[in-house]
Design a protein around this motif. Structure first.
Motif, PDB file in Angstrom:
ATOM      1  N   ALA A 214       0.884  -1.168   0.000  1.00  0.00           N
ATOM      2  CA  ALA A 214       0.000   0.000   0.000  1.00  0.00           C
ATOM      3  C   ALA A 214       0.919   1.214   0.000  1.00  0.00           C
ATOM      4  N   GLN A 215       0.641   2.163  -0.882  1.00  0.00           N
ATOM      5  CA  GLN A 215       1.560   3.289  -0.998  1.00  0.00           C
ATOM      6  C   GLN A 215       1.288   4.338   0.063  1.00  0.00           C
ATOM      7  N   ASN A 240      -8.296  -4.372   3.994  1.00  0.00           N
ATOM      8  CA  ASN A 240      -8.471  -4.351   2.542  1.00  0.00           C
ATOM      9  C   ASN A 240      -9.602  -3.392   2.142  1.00  0.00           C
ATOM     10  N   GLU A 241     -10.722  -3.496   2.863  1.00  0.00           N
ATOM     11  CA  GLU A 241     -11.874  -2.628   2.557  1.00  0.00           C
ATOM     12  C   GLU A 241     -11.516  -1.159   2.784  1.00  0.00           C
ATOM     13  N   ARG A 242     -10.821  -0.903   3.881  1.00  0.00           N
ATOM     14  CA  ARG A 242     -10.471   0.491   4.204  1.00  0.00           C
ATOM     15  C   ARG A 242      -9.561   1.092   3.128  1.00  0.00           C
ATOM     16  N   LEU A 243      -8.583   0.300   2.709  1.00  0.00           N
ATOM     17  CA  LEU A 243      -7.650   0.798   1.676  1.00  0.00           C
ATOM     18  C   LEU A 243      -8.415   1.097   0.392  1.00  0.00           C
ATOM     19  N   GLY A 247      -9.218   4.821  -1.399  1.00  0.00           N
ATOM     20  CA  GLY A 247      -8.530   5.018  -2.684  1.00  0.00           C
ATOM     21  C   GLY A 247      -7.017   4.922  -2.590  1.00  0.00           C
ATOM     22  N   ILE A 248      -6.522   4.110  -1.665  1.00  0.00           N
ATOM     23  CA  ILE A 248      -5.061   3.956  -1.519  1.00  0.00           C
ATOM     24  C   ILE A 248      -4.525   3.102  -2.672  1.00  0.00           C
TER      25      ILE A 248
END
Ligand SMILES: O=C(O)CCC(=O)C(=O)O
Length: 329
Positions: A214-215, A240-243, A247-248
């Motif tokens: 994840a950037q 996963n859902e949060r990212l 929009g990560i």
């Protein structure tokens, strides 16, 4: 169903299985820790039954002699300012041509021989070998490589780095995803100046499960309210859902042979399943800033940490003979 979709509880000791407590220390070995940890990843329910992509064993490349290898592993690999800034902003960097195909052929053959000794137990698992450097001169040469340790020190911007441990990882054909995590949750080291060097021992196409990042070094703050659950896949799913919701950007790209990634203690990362017929082998070596101490309250997610720094107690400086300084400016 992949092995790591089975119940997480079955990998825990009776002591851990009967309580939701995470604060107790881990009480089994590192392989068992990985078995448990991988069971916390969400996988498609039929992932284990899907036909595998037929990928032949990697082609061997001409191997260097001892002196040529030693030279390769000790020579500096120059980082540009842009690369350093990329690491400090995103929390990781993938660098191409850090190691030669011949050197990697040697290391893959060596690790394959070691994993072969436990092949009857490996199945679809995530095989793990650690502290190999104590016995194996070739592994030691890579783990003690000044080229790699210097890169870790320069990216972290610290004067000197020590070794935490080496970790040979074989994601076997059919093994599922690696759950989302950051290493600061795993390592009981009281500094964030920790860098893991992840060295693929063959090319890693998408189908083999490359490490994905994840950037953003601040992603850790976006997910800090999500509770870790030692019994199920909820943490992985919710991260996963949060990212996705925020929009990560996630870098899930393949690795060329010779490409090596470096990730910071706070970098959120995951890896896909190995949908091929070839084990995905990697050497992951972790370095930390000289002078760091053990955290005050180690917990189960820290795994078999006492094996990696024998005799050091919570709060003490980590400086055992198993944690040598491997690069000093
Ligand atoms: O190889 C993997 O799938 C996970 C490795 C990892 O998370 C790490 O080395 O920090």
């Amino acid at each position: 169903m992949p092995d790591n979709a089975k119940s997480s509880q079955q990998y825990l000791s009776a002591n851990h299985a009967q309580s939701t407590e995470i604060g107790l220390e881990w009480d089994q070995d590192n392989q068992q820790w990985w078995e448990w940890y991988m069971s916390l990843a969400e996988n498609e329910s039929d992932a284990g039954e899907k036909p595998r992509i037929d990928l032949p064993e990697p082609m061997p490349h001409p191997t260097p002699d001892r002196a040529t290898l030693a030279q390769e592993l000790s020579q500096p690999f120059h980082l540009s300012q842009t690369q350093v800034e990329y690491f400090r902003c995103h929390g990781y960097i993938k660098l191409k041509s850090v190691l030669s195909p011949g050197a990697l052929t040697l290391l893959r053959q060596e690790l394959a021989a070691m994993f072969q000794q436990q092949s009857d137990q490996l199945g679809h698992r995530f095989g793990s070998l650690e502290m190999m450097w104590e016995q194996n001169q070739l592994v030691r040469a890579f783990v003690f490589s000044t080229r790699l340790a210097r890169l870790a020190a320069e990216l972290l911007d610290v004067a000197a780095v020590r070794l935490y441990h080496d970790n040979g990882l074989s994601k076997q054909p059919g093994c599922g995803r690696t759950p989302w995590h950051y290493d600061g949750h795993h390592f009981p080291i009281a500094t964030q100046n920790v860098c893991t060097v992840w060295i693929p021992l063959q090319e890693i196409p998408d189908s083999m499960g490359p490490l994905g990042f994840a950037q953003g070094l601040d992603v850790v703050e976006l997910v800090e309210d999500i509770p870790f659950n030692k019994f199920d896949t909820s943490y992985d799913r919710r991260v996963n859902e949060r990212l996705r919701d925020r929009g990560i950007e996630v870098d899930l790209g393949p690795f060329e042979l010779g490409e090596v990634s470096f990730h910071h203690n706070l970098s959120f990362h995951t890896a896909g399943p190995n949908r091929t017929t070839t084990p995905r082998m990697v050497l992951a070596t972790t370095y930390f800033e000289d002078g760091a101490r053990v955290i005050d309250a180690p917990h189960m997610v820290n795994g078999d940490w006492r094996r990696f720094m024998p005799g050091v107690e919570p709060g003490q400086v980590i400086n055992t003979p198993l944690n040598p300084v491997l690069f000093s400016q």
